[in-house]
Design an enzyme around this catalytic site. Structure first.
Site, mmCIF file in Angstrom:
data_model
loop_
_atom_site.group_PDB
_atom_site.id
_atom_site.type_symbol
_atom_site.label_atom_id
_atom_site.label_comp_id
_atom_site.label_asym_id
_atom_site.label_seq_id
_atom_site.Cartn_x
_atom_site.Cartn_y
_atom_site.Cartn_z
ATOM 1 N N ASN A 10 139.787 102.757 57.501
ATOM 2 C CA ASN A 10 140.305 102.539 56.152
ATOM 3 C C ASN A 10 139.129 102.670 55.183
ATOM 4 O OD1 ASN A 10 141.399 101.609 53.783
ATOM 5 N ND2 ASN A 10 141.721 99.511 54.482
ATOM 6 N N LYS A 12 139.130 102.570 52.064
ATOM 7 C CA LYS A 12 139.326 101.783 50.833
ATOM 8 C C LYS A 12 138.939 102.612 49.601
ATOM 9 C CE LYS A 12 138.609 97.636 53.487
ATOM 10 N NZ LYS A 12 138.297 96.235 53.517
ATOM 11 N N HIS A 100 148.174 95.541 53.367
ATOM 12 C CA HIS A 100 146.783 95.120 53.552
ATOM 13 C C HIS A 100 146.554 93.865 52.711
ATOM 14 C CE1 HIS A 100 142.434 95.090 53.536
ATOM 15 N NE2 HIS A 100 142.472 95.920 54.564
ATOM 16 N N GLU A 102 144.184 92.979 50.932
ATOM 17 C CA GLU A 102 143.641 93.243 49.590
ATOM 18 C C GLU A 102 144.770 93.598 48.631
ATOM 19 O OE1 GLU A 102 140.676 96.113 50.759
ATOM 20 O OE2 GLU A 102 139.585 94.529 51.804
ATOM 21 N N GLU A 172 145.003 91.301 60.990
ATOM 22 C CA GLU A 172 143.726 91.254 60.287
ATOM 23 C C GLU A 172 143.524 89.875 59.652
ATOM 24 O OE1 GLU A 172 142.274 95.411 59.196
ATOM 25 O OE2 GLU A 172 143.500 94.712 57.542
ATOM 26 N N GLY A 178 135.600 92.310 56.062
ATOM 27 C CA GLY A 178 134.447 92.578 55.197
ATOM 28 C C GLY A 178 133.411 91.466 55.185
ATOM 29 N N SER A 218 135.971 93.188 60.507
ATOM 30 C CA SER A 218 134.555 93.313 60.903
ATOM 31 C C SER A 218 134.374 93.878 62.314
ATOM 32 C CB SER A 218 133.840 91.975 60.759
ATOM 33 O OG SER A 218 133.826 91.584 59.398
HETATM 34 C C1 PEP Z 1 140.039 96.308 56.640
HETATM 35 O O1 PEP Z 1 139.863 96.430 55.456
HETATM 36 O O2 PEP Z 1 141.152 96.580 57.104
HETATM 37 C C2 PEP Z 1 138.949 95.823 57.455
HETATM 38 C C3 PEP Z 1 139.226 95.391 58.645
HETATM 39 O O3 PEP Z 1 137.686 95.859 56.909
HETATM 40 P P1 PEP Z 1 136.298 95.518 57.671
HETATM 41 O O4 PEP Z 1 136.294 96.290 58.952
HETATM 42 O O5 PEP Z 1 135.234 95.950 56.730
HETATM 43 O O6 PEP Z 1 136.297 94.040 57.930
#
Ligand code: PEP
Length: 256
Positions: A10, A12, A100, A102, A172, A178, A218
């Site tokens: 992703n 973003k 997501h 976010e 997630e 992040g 992460s």
């Molecule tokens: C994500 O945004 O779906 C995500 C898992 O980000 P990160 O791997 O940076 O934690």
């Protein structure tokens, strides 16, 4: 039950045209010699503005598929700033990430809208990657499982069993996104097992055994092997570590 793993990046709101080109070319070079039969399904989700270019660069490469990061729940009309599923299908998009955290937290995406988006995506023959996950407060309050059950139940409302089998869920935990702090692999496995129980309750054990459920939060080259060794985890949805070709390719290799 064998479920083909997925490694999905992703991107973003990163990468202009030149950066997207450099990244996808690096990924293509890195996966070129990998054995297609052993590879996970590799997916990249650029921004809308980079979709066409990335589509053009990967269109002859069956080892990699395109995802969008969002879609409108509406088919067409006066929805300024939105992109419809037909438009994404036109760009060779196969997957669409929805729900997501976010988007839920910063853009007020509701469970109902996520369900409508899932239907629009499936009706168009594309595959939703439906995200769910708890906040740190919810985890500490011991309501992780019930919160996720609510999110999944609402996201899947009125979908048929066949549609659910085609769909992908991404677990997630928000506190792991992040932050560099991945959820412990055994705990991620347990939570994903709980999601499978919800799907079994709503549909059947067969559907629960077939739907692919990813872990996101992460994920790094140093964590992927342990994560992929967990029986319930079918791959990763990856943010930060998908932005460098070297680390993304290492994740693909870690899932083989
Ligand atoms: C994500 O945004 O779906 C995500 C898992 O980000 P990160 O791997 O940076 O934690």
């Amino acid at each position: 039950m064998s479920r083909r793993p997925i490694i999905a990046g992703n991107w973003k709101m990163h990468n202009n045209k030149a950066q997207a080109k450099e990244l996808i070319e690096g990924i293509l070079a890195g996966i070129k010699d990998l054995d297609a039969d052993k590879m996970p399904e590799v997916v990249v989700a650029p921004t809308y503005t980079a979709l066409w270019q990335v589509h053009d660069l990967i269109k002859n490469e069956p080892k990699i598929a395109l995802s969008a990061q969002n879609v409108s729940q509406f088919a067409k009309g006066a929805y300024t700033g939105e992109i419809s599923i037909d438009m994404l299908a036109d760009f060779g998009v196969k997957f669409v990430i929805i729900g997501h955290s976010e988007r839920r937290q910063m853009f007020n995406e509701t469970d109902e809208a996520i369900n409508e988006k899932a239907k629009a995506i499936l009706d168009a023959g594309l595959i939703p990657i439906i995200c769910c996950g708890e906040t740190l407060e919810q985890r500490e309050a011991g309501v992780t499982d019930s919160h996720i059950e609510g999110q999944i139940t609402k996201a899947l409302a009125n979908l048929t069993a066949d549609e659910v089998i085609k769909s992908v869920i991404a677990y997630e935990p928000i506190w792991a996104i992040g932050t560099g702090k991945s959820c412990d692999a055994v705990e991620a496995n347990r939570t994903i097992g709980e999601i499978r129980k919800v799907v079994a309750k709503l549909y059947s054990q067969d559907v629960a055994d077939k739907i692919r459920i990813l872990y996101g939060g992460s994920v790094k080259p140093s964590t992927i092997v342990e994560q992929m060794a967990q029986p319930e985890i079918d791959g990763g949805l990856i943010g930060g570590a998908s932005l460098e070709a070297e680390s993304f390719v290492a994740l693909v290799k870690g899932a083989m």
